[in-house]
Design a protein around this motif. Sequence first.
Motif, mmCIF file in Angstrom:
data_model
loop_
_atom_site.group_PDB
_atom_site.id
_atom_site.type_symbol
_atom_site.label_atom_id
_atom_site.label_comp_id
_atom_site.label_asym_id
_atom_site.label_seq_id
_atom_site.Cartn_x
_atom_site.Cartn_y
_atom_site.Cartn_z
ATOM 1 N N GLN A 55 0.835 -1.199 0.000
ATOM 2 C CA GLN A 55 0.000 0.000 0.000
ATOM 3 C C GLN A 55 0.871 1.251 0.000
ATOM 4 O O GLN A 55 0.557 2.235 -0.672
ATOM 5 N N ALA A 56 1.989 1.231 0.723
ATOM 6 C CA ALA A 56 2.918 2.370 0.733
ATOM 7 C C ALA A 56 3.491 2.598 -0.664
ATOM 8 O O ALA A 56 3.621 3.749 -1.107
ATOM 9 N N LYS A 57 3.806 1.517 -1.377
ATOM 10 C CA LYS A 57 4.316 1.644 -2.750
ATOM 11 C C LYS A 57 3.251 2.245 -3.660
ATOM 12 O O LYS A 57 3.547 3.102 -4.490
ATOM 13 N N ILE A 58 2.007 1.787 -3.509
ATOM 14 C CA ILE A 58 0.897 2.305 -4.318
ATOM 15 C C ILE A 58 0.705 3.792 -4.043
ATOM 16 O O ILE A 58 0.571 4.608 -4.964
ATOM 17 N N ASP A 59 0.695 4.162 -2.772
ATOM 18 C CA ASP A 59 0.524 5.565 -2.387
ATOM 19 C C ASP A 59 1.620 6.441 -2.983
ATOM 20 O O ASP A 59 1.365 7.552 -3.450
ATOM 21 N N GLU A 60 2.831 5.926 -2.979
ATOM 22 C CA GLU A 60 3.970 6.680 -3.539
ATOM 23 C C GLU A 60 3.806 6.871 -5.046
ATOM 24 O O GLU A 60 4.036 7.966 -5.566
ATOM 25 N N GLU A 74 0.993 6.873 -6.732
ATOM 26 C CA GLU A 74 -0.165 7.732 -7.002
ATOM 27 C C GLU A 74 0.132 9.205 -6.753
ATOM 28 O O GLU A 74 -0.607 10.062 -7.231
ATOM 29 N N LYS A 75 1.193 9.520 -6.033
ATOM 30 C CA LYS A 75 1.580 10.919 -5.806
ATOM 31 C C LYS A 75 2.127 11.561 -7.061
ATOM 32 O O LYS A 75 2.099 12.758 -7.214
#
Length: 82
Positions: A73-78, A80-81
């Motif tokens: 999820q942290a990778k996805i959030d990064e 999507e930024k």
Amino acid sequence: DIYRMKGVLAIKGKQNKFVYQAVHMIFDGTFDPDETWGPDEERVNKLVFIGKNLDKQALTSDFKGCLISPENQAKIDEIEKV
């Protein structure tokens, strides 16, 4: 060599089960309108592969790399930024 595969996937944010099947390079998958996750039903992924010379460890680890986890999820959030 994968000859056939089929399964049911629990996709985050979706109430319907994603049901798929494939034969060689032909793939068909959809969120089945008749198959929803019950309120007390455990959301699990079920995958079946039929073939020869399949690397179970590689298939398992590659699939686990697609699951939602705090790390993924942290990778996805990064991403999507951007």
